[in-house]
Design an enzyme around this catalytic site. Sequence first.
Site, short mmCIF file in Angstrom:
data_model
loop_
_atom_site.label_atom_id
_atom_site.label_comp_id
_atom_site.label_asym_id
_atom_site.label_seq_id
_atom_site.Cartn_x
_atom_site.Cartn_y
_atom_site.Cartn_z
N GLU A 1 -3.27 8.58 -1.82
CA GLU A 1 -2.52 7.33 -1.63
C GLU A 1 -1.70 6.93 -2.85
O GLU A 1 -1.44 5.75 -3.07
CB GLU A 1 -3.49 6.17 -1.29
CG GLU A 1 -4.59 6.52 -0.34
CD GLU A 1 -5.35 5.32 0.18
OE1 GLU A 1 -6.22 4.83 -0.55
OE2 GLU A 1 -5.03 4.88 1.29
N GLU A 2 -1.32 7.88 -3.66
CA GLU A 2 -0.68 7.53 -4.93
C GLU A 2 0.75 8.02 -5.09
O GLU A 2 1.55 7.35 -5.72
CB GLU A 2 -1.53 8.09 -6.08
CG GLU A 2 -2.90 7.47 -6.14
CD GLU A 2 -3.84 8.21 -7.08
OE1 GLU A 2 -4.73 7.56 -7.64
OE2 GLU A 2 -3.69 9.43 -7.25
N ASP B 1 0.45 10.86 -0.41
CA ASP B 1 -0.57 11.92 -0.33
C ASP B 1 -1.93 11.35 0.08
O ASP B 1 -2.08 10.14 0.23
CB ASP B 1 -0.69 12.63 -1.69
CG ASP B 1 -1.35 11.77 -2.76
OD1 ASP B 1 -1.14 10.53 -2.76
OD2 ASP B 1 -2.09 12.31 -3.58
N TRP C 1 0.86 -1.19 0.00
CA TRP C 1 0.00 0.00 0.00
C TRP C 1 0.89 1.23 0.00
O TRP C 1 2.10 1.12 0.25
CB TRP C 1 -0.93 0.00 1.24
CG TRP C 1 -2.22 0.74 0.98
CD1 TRP C 1 -2.59 1.96 1.45
CD2 TRP C 1 -3.30 0.29 0.15
NE1 TRP C 1 -3.84 2.30 0.97
CE2 TRP C 1 -4.29 1.30 0.17
CE3 TRP C 1 -3.53 -0.86 -0.62
CZ2 TRP C 1 -5.49 1.18 -0.55
CZ3 TRP C 1 -4.71 -0.97 -1.32
CH2 TRP C 1 -5.68 0.05 -1.28
N GLU D 1 -18.94 7.16 -4.30
CA GLU D 1 -17.69 7.93 -4.23
C GLU D 1 -17.61 8.92 -5.39
O GLU D 1 -17.15 10.04 -5.24
CB GLU D 1 -16.50 6.96 -4.30
CG GLU D 1 -15.15 7.64 -4.21
CD GLU D 1 -13.99 6.63 -4.33
OE1 GLU D 1 -13.78 6.09 -5.45
OE2 GLU D 1 -13.32 6.39 -3.32
C1 NOJ Z 1 -6.82 2.91 -4.43
C2 NOJ Z 1 -6.50 4.23 -3.84
O1 NOJ Z 1 -7.16 4.39 -2.64
C3 NOJ Z 1 -6.85 5.32 -4.80
O2 NOJ Z 1 -6.59 6.57 -4.26
C4 NOJ Z 1 -6.04 5.10 -6.02
O3 NOJ Z 1 -6.32 6.13 -6.94
C5 NOJ Z 1 -6.34 3.75 -6.59
N1 NOJ Z 1 -6.08 2.74 -5.63
C6 NOJ Z 1 -5.59 3.50 -7.86
O4 NOJ Z 1 -4.21 3.42 -7.59
C1 NOJ Z 2 -9.42 6.46 -2.12
C2 NOJ Z 2 -9.10 7.86 -1.77
O1 NOJ Z 2 -8.18 8.37 -2.70
C3 NOJ Z 2 -8.53 7.96 -0.39
O2 NOJ Z 2 -8.34 9.30 -0.05
C4 NOJ Z 2 -9.45 7.30 0.62
O3 NOJ Z 2 -8.84 7.32 1.89
C5 NOJ Z 2 -9.77 5.89 0.23
N1 NOJ Z 2 -10.24 5.83 -1.12
C6 NOJ Z 2 -10.82 5.28 1.13
O4 NOJ Z 2 -12.01 6.03 1.04
#
Ligand code: NOJ
Ligand code: NOJ
Length: 461
Positions: free
Chosen positions: A198-199, A195, A131, A426
Site C-alpha cells: 500500500e505504499e 502495491d 489511502w 504482524e
Molecule cells: C499502513 C500500510 O498498510 C502499511 O503498508 C504502510 O507501510 C504503513 N501504513 C506506513 O505507510
Molecule cells: C499492511 C500491509 O502492508 C498490507 O499488505 C495489509 O493489507 C494491511 N497491513 C492490513 O493487514
Amino acid sequence: MVSIKFSLIAVCLAAATTNAQLASWITNETSIAYTKMYANIQPSGTVSGCVIASPSKSNPDYYYHWVRDAAMTMKVVVNQYNTTRAGDSTLVSMLKNFVTFSRTGQTEYTRCGCLGEPKFHVDGTSYTGDWGRPQNDGPAIRATALIKFAYSYIAQTGDVAYVKSKLYDSALPTYSVIKADLEYVAHNWQSTCFDLWEEVTGLHFFTLMVQRRALIEGAAFANYLGDTGAGTSYLQQAASILTSLNTFWDSSNGLIQTSLSSSSSKTSGLDTAQILGVLHGYANDGQFSPNNDKLLATTYLLKQRFQNLYPINYNNPTYATAIGRYPEDVYNGVGTSQGNPWILCTAAFAELYYKAAITYNQDGKIYVTSNNLNFLKQFYSSATSGAIYSSGSTEFTTIINGLNAGGDAFLNTIKWHANTDGSLGEEWDRTRGYNTGAADLTWSYASFITASLARAGTPAF
Ligand code: NOJ
Ligand code: NOJ
C-alpha cells in the site's frame, strides 16, 4: 572413520528429537491458527461476510475489511470446504456471506470509483479517507478464491443456479462478484496501482502474478459456464501479462524486481512480494513456478539481506532468518522508524521451500542453473551449474531433504518468536524479537496454515 560415523549418528538422533518436537508444535499451532483466524471472520459487531485484518482498533487500527487480506483468508476457508470440511454448512454460509459482502463493496460508492478500493469499514461501507488506491491485486485474489469455491460448491450441492446468479452472472448490469472482478482485472492490469504493501505506485510483480492466475482460471471457468467469448479474451490478456512479467528480471543483479514504472525510491529491487506473488499467483502451468530459478535467485539474495539486517538474525544464528517485507522498509507496525521481520513473510519462505520441493518431485529432476546455483548450494554445496540431478540420485535427495528442513527451520523461527499462547502478531521487533504491530493478524494465521498444509504435502491453492 568409526568415530566420524558415531558422531554423525549422534547428530542425526539429536535432530530427530528436535524435528518431532517441532512437528508436534506445528500441529498444535495450526489448530490455534485456525481458531484465531476464524475468530476474525464476521466477529460480532461486524456485518456478515466481513473479515477483519486484526481486532486491533488503535496503534494500529486494523479493524477493517481489507480486500486482499480477506481474499487470502477466504482461500483457507475454501480449501477446508473443499477438503477436510466438505459439506460443512457453517462454511457455506460464511462463504456466501463473503460473496454478498464483496458484491456490495463492488457496487456501492467508493472513493476510487473502481474495484481496486482496498479497504472497507466493518459495516460494509467503503473507507473514504486518504489511502493508497487503487490496489488491483485484491479483486484478482478474490476471483481465484471464489472460482475454487464455485467448482467445489457445484460438485457438493449441484446448485448451479446459485453460482450462475450470485457468482458469475455475465449479463450487464447485473454482473456478479467473480465476473465483475475478472472484467476489472482484464481491463485494468496495464494501469499502475498501489502495491500490496500500500505504499508505492507502479506495475508490480506480485499484482501481475495474481492477475494472470485469476484470468487463466477465470477463462476456464467462463468456458465451463458457456461464456466462451470472455474465456478467449481473458486468456489473451493473461498471455500479455506473462510478457510483462518477464520484463521484471534484472539480469545484471540477478533478481526479479518488485516494481516497474514506479514512484518508489527503494533501491534493492528485492521484496518478499515476489515470493508471495508465486505462492498466490502460480497458475500451475510451469511459468514462475515455486522452483523457478529466477525466483530462487531472488529468494537467496533477499534472505542474505535480512540475515544481515535484523539483530535478531545476526545475533542468533541458531535460528533461520526472520524475513521482512523488503530491506528498505521503515514501517514498524504502528508508525515509521525501522522495519521489522514479518510473520507472514517468514511463513511465506517456509511455504516456498516446501512447494519448491513438491515441484521438483513432480518434475523428477533438478536443473542447476547459474541463477539458482547459490540457492541450491545451501543444501548441496557441490552443486554445479549445468548439472541435472534426477529423482532417486543422492544429489536430488539431498536437495529435497534440505528444502524440507529449510522450510521447517523457518517455522522453527516462528515457534521461537510466537507468543506463549500461540497467538501471532504482524511483526517481530527486529532487536528483541517480541511480537509487535497488529495483534492477532488474520493474514499471519492464514499464512501459517498454508505453510503447514504445504509441509504436509497438501498445499491449499
Ligand atoms: C499502513 C500500510 O498498510 C502499511 O503498508 C504502510 O507501510 C504503513 N501504513 C506506513 O505507510
Ligand atoms: C499492511 C500491509 O502492508 C498490507 O499488505 C495489509 O493489507 C494491511 N497491513 C492490513 O493487514
